[in-house]
Design an enzyme around this catalytic site. Structure first.
Site, PDB file in Angstrom:
ATOM      1  N   GLY A  15      35.081  44.179  16.947  1.00 10.09           N
ATOM      2  CA  GLY A  15      34.300  44.644  15.799  1.00 10.09           C
ATOM      3  C   GLY A  15      32.875  44.970  16.186  1.00 10.09           C
ATOM      4  O   GLY A  15      32.345  46.044  15.842  1.00 10.09           O
ATOM      5  N   LYS A  50      47.860  38.692  26.164  1.00  8.65           N
ATOM      6  CA  LYS A  50      49.107  38.194  25.558  1.00  8.65           C
ATOM      7  C   LYS A  50      50.214  39.244  25.673  1.00  8.65           C
ATOM      8  O   LYS A  50      51.332  38.951  26.071  1.00  8.65           O
ATOM      9  CB  LYS A  50      48.821  37.810  24.095  1.00  8.65           C
ATOM     10  CG  LYS A  50      49.953  37.294  23.253  1.00  8.65           C
ATOM     11  CD  LYS A  50      50.781  38.329  22.560  1.00  8.65           C
ATOM     12  CE  LYS A  50      50.078  39.365  21.754  1.00  8.65           C
ATOM     13  NZ  LYS A  50      49.542  38.943  20.487  1.00  8.65           N
ATOM     14  N   GLU A 187      54.511  33.540  19.183  1.00  4.83           N
ATOM     15  CA  GLU A 187      54.422  34.470  20.313  1.00  4.83           C
ATOM     16  C   GLU A 187      54.523  33.713  21.639  1.00  4.83           C
ATOM     17  O   GLU A 187      55.307  34.072  22.522  1.00  4.83           O
ATOM     18  CB  GLU A 187      53.114  35.268  20.239  1.00  4.83           C
ATOM     19  CG  GLU A 187      53.140  36.280  19.094  1.00  4.83           C
ATOM     20  CD  GLU A 187      51.862  37.104  18.963  1.00  4.83           C
ATOM     21  OE1 GLU A 187      50.837  36.721  19.558  1.00  4.83           O
ATOM     22  OE2 GLU A 187      51.901  38.137  18.260  1.00  4.83           O
ATOM     23  N   ARG A 204      54.768  21.686  10.867  1.00  2.00           N
ATOM     24  CA  ARG A 204      54.613  20.711   9.783  1.00  2.00           C
ATOM     25  C   ARG A 204      55.417  21.097   8.539  1.00  2.00           C
ATOM     26  O   ARG A 204      55.708  20.265   7.700  1.00  2.00           O
ATOM     27  CB  ARG A 204      53.146  20.526   9.424  1.00  2.00           C
ATOM     28  CG  ARG A 204      52.499  21.734   8.797  1.00  2.00           C
ATOM     29  CD  ARG A 204      51.085  21.446   8.375  1.00  2.00           C
ATOM     30  NE  ARG A 204      50.453  22.652   7.867  1.00  2.00           N
ATOM     31  CZ  ARG A 204      49.201  22.724   7.491  1.00  2.00           C
ATOM     32  NH1 ARG A 204      48.423  21.670   7.576  1.00  2.00           N
ATOM     33  NH2 ARG A 204      48.710  23.847   7.035  1.00  2.00           N
ATOM     34  N   THR A 315      42.409  42.559  14.855  1.00  2.00           N
ATOM     35  CA  THR A 315      41.505  43.438  15.607  1.00  2.00           C
ATOM     36  C   THR A 315      41.222  44.773  14.897  1.00  2.00           C
ATOM     37  O   THR A 315      40.059  45.145  14.731  1.00  2.00           O
ATOM     38  CB  THR A 315      42.083  43.688  17.027  1.00  2.00           C
ATOM     39  OG1 THR A 315      42.169  42.425  17.664  1.00  2.00           O
ATOM     40  CG2 THR A 315      41.237  44.637  17.832  1.00  2.00           C
TER      41      THR A 315
END
Ligand code: NDP
Length: 453
Positions: A15, A50, A187, A204, A315
């Site tokens: 950004g 990633k 992922e 959880r 993003t």
């Protein structure tokens, strides 16, 4: 004190970079402050590294499943040290490209961390916060410092990894416990599993990827289970015991687990600690900085974008906020951001991608009697000769009153690529009839979108 800038950007992530570059192109005198490498989370320790790991993991999985094509492999080895080093080299290359682009636009770069003195002045400080490197003043400030991972507040958490740490490792572990059920947890669970690492994922709640369409998350759950990820639902980590070569974990239910390492993926929060924003008396919205539609805070010369504001922390959203800010305040354009159809993807294996409303959201908004659901689930042709037990899923949510497609969801290979294109159609107001009258492209998975009756 030296120099007065038109715009001081704090944080050189997606950004901040987008805003700085666009403002400089309009002729503004811009500086950017960054204590780390140029590029931010996405480039340095998020989306980019990633996705490179996803390619590596999927390649290994495909090779291991290629016997059905007559392809045999005697022995497949994986050198995680090599992969991690290659990823770091690529990240450095990209960071360098951003740096060059800033220099070409005459944007001043200050290495250090920003700390406000008042609403017109900012100190650039060292990472230990002890020394002031310089003080700069500006007409406008843009806070684009991004987020940081959250950790559980229990003893032993200091030994955990966050997604930030993964790309700094020398090599990957043999086993890992992943805590969380969101984007990062799913992922990395798929990446590590496909790289041959034993993965246990602890959640959880009773489902992963809450907030996504239930059909998508259920499909991923089935596939992850059948591909070897151990999923534990409705339980929480309460105790961590460090042993010589691994950790013992005790869960709320009393169950005990162990693994060589553990990764927290339980969300992120704005990275505002060292900015001294208390001094500015900025209005907050919980942990986020409150902004108006122009990303302006209650201090009229201070703006905030990206993961520090309560908008989808993605993003492309941060980039768009940065560009729109610069267009409005330096280009004199009257632009606003369209948050309506933001495509999202989880780079699990297979991928999940989605745009528009989930079935549940559409039901809540319009009532189930006013919604039509179309879906199909099938084994993709690419898996015909593979020993893979996974079905892809395509789903459309349609508003009965005007036939508009208001949700388009997919679980399957390349779904992120497909949904990116579908998002154009949805944001133009496409109807189900227009989907149906579109010629199919055969043989593909996504042709099913135009043949669902
Ligand atoms: P998410 O918000 O996606 O998921 C957080 C997960 O942690 C949820 O499963 C949540 O459970 C669980 N959780 C929260 N608090 C606790 C707790 N105290 N104990 C146990 N579990 C807990 O966060 P991530 O960290 O995965 O990702 C952060 C953000 O980064 C994302 O929101 C996304 O904006 C961005 N991102 C985007 C990617 C992409 O676009 N592909 C990839 C990676 C990150 P519950 O559901 O029960 O609340």
């Amino acid at each position: 004190m030296n120099k007065k800038f038109d715009l001081i950007v704090i944080g050189a992530g997606s950004g901040g970079l987008a805003a700085a570059k666009r403002a400089a192109k309009y002729g503004a005198k811009v500086c950017i402050i960054e204590g780390d490498k140029i590029g931010g989370t996405c480039v340095i320790r998020g989306c980019v590294p990633k996705k490179l790991m996803v390619y590596a993991a999927n390649s290994r999985k495909n090779i291991l499943n290629s016997n059905g094509y007559g392809l045999t492999h005697e022995q497949l080895s994986f050198n995680s040290k090599y992969l991690l080093k290659s990823i770091r080299n690529e990240v450095d290359r990209l960071s360098e490209l951003h740096l060059n682009a800033l220099e070409k636009l005459n944007i001043s770069i200050f290495k250090g961390w920003g700390r406000f003195k008042n609403k017109n002045e900012l100190d650039v400080i060292t990472s230990d916060k002890k020394n002031i490197l310089k003080t700069i003043s500006g007409e406008k400030f843009l806070i684009s410092v991004g987020g940081k991972p959250i950790k559980l507040n229990i003893p032993g958490s200091e030994f955990s990894w966050s997604s930030n740490d993964i790309f700094e490792l020398e090599k990957l572990p043999k086993s890992i416990l992943i805590i969380g059920g969101g984007y990062i947890a799913c992922e990395f669970a798929c990446i590590f599993n496909n790289l041959g690492i034993h993965v246990t994922q602890l959640l959880r709640s009773n489902n992963l990827l809450n907030g996504f369409d239930l059909d998508l998350s259920s499909s991923l759950k089935e596939t992850m289970k059948s591909s070897g990820v151990r999923l534990i639902f409705n339980d929480e980590l309460i105790k961590i015991q460090k042993k010589e070569e691994f950790f013992d974990f005790i869960l709320n239910s009393g169950q005990k687990l162990n693994a060589e390492s553990f990764l927290y993926a339980i969300g992120r929060e704005p990275n505002l600690d060292s900015l001294n924003i208390q001094e500015l008396k900025l209005k907050m919205n919980g942990k986020f900085i409150e902004v108006n539609e122009f990303n302006q805070t209650n201090q009229s010369n201070i703006f905030a974008i990206g993961d520090v504001v309560d908008r989808p922390n993605l993003t492309p959203v941060a980039i768009e906020q940065g560009r729109v800010f610069a267009d409005n305040f330096y280009g004199n354009l009257k632009r606003s951001i369209n948050f309506e159809y933001i495509p999202k993807a989880v780079f699990s294996n297979p991928e999940i991608a989605t745009v528009g409303l989930t079935e549940k959201e559409a039901n809540n908004l319009y009532g189930s009697e006013n919604i039509k659901i179309f879906k199909c689930k099938f084994k993709p042709m690419s898996d015909t000769f593979k020993n893979i037990n996974s079905k892809c899923l395509l789903k459309l949510v349609v508003n009965k009153s005007n036939d508009k497609v208001i949700g388009c969801h997919m679980f399957g290979d390349s779904s992120a690529e497909i949904i990116q294109m579908a998002s154009i159609a949805l944001s133009m107001g496409v109807t189900k009839k227009q989907f149906d009258s579109t010629m199919a492209l055969h043989p593909t998975i996504s042709e099913e979108y135009v043949t669902m009756y």
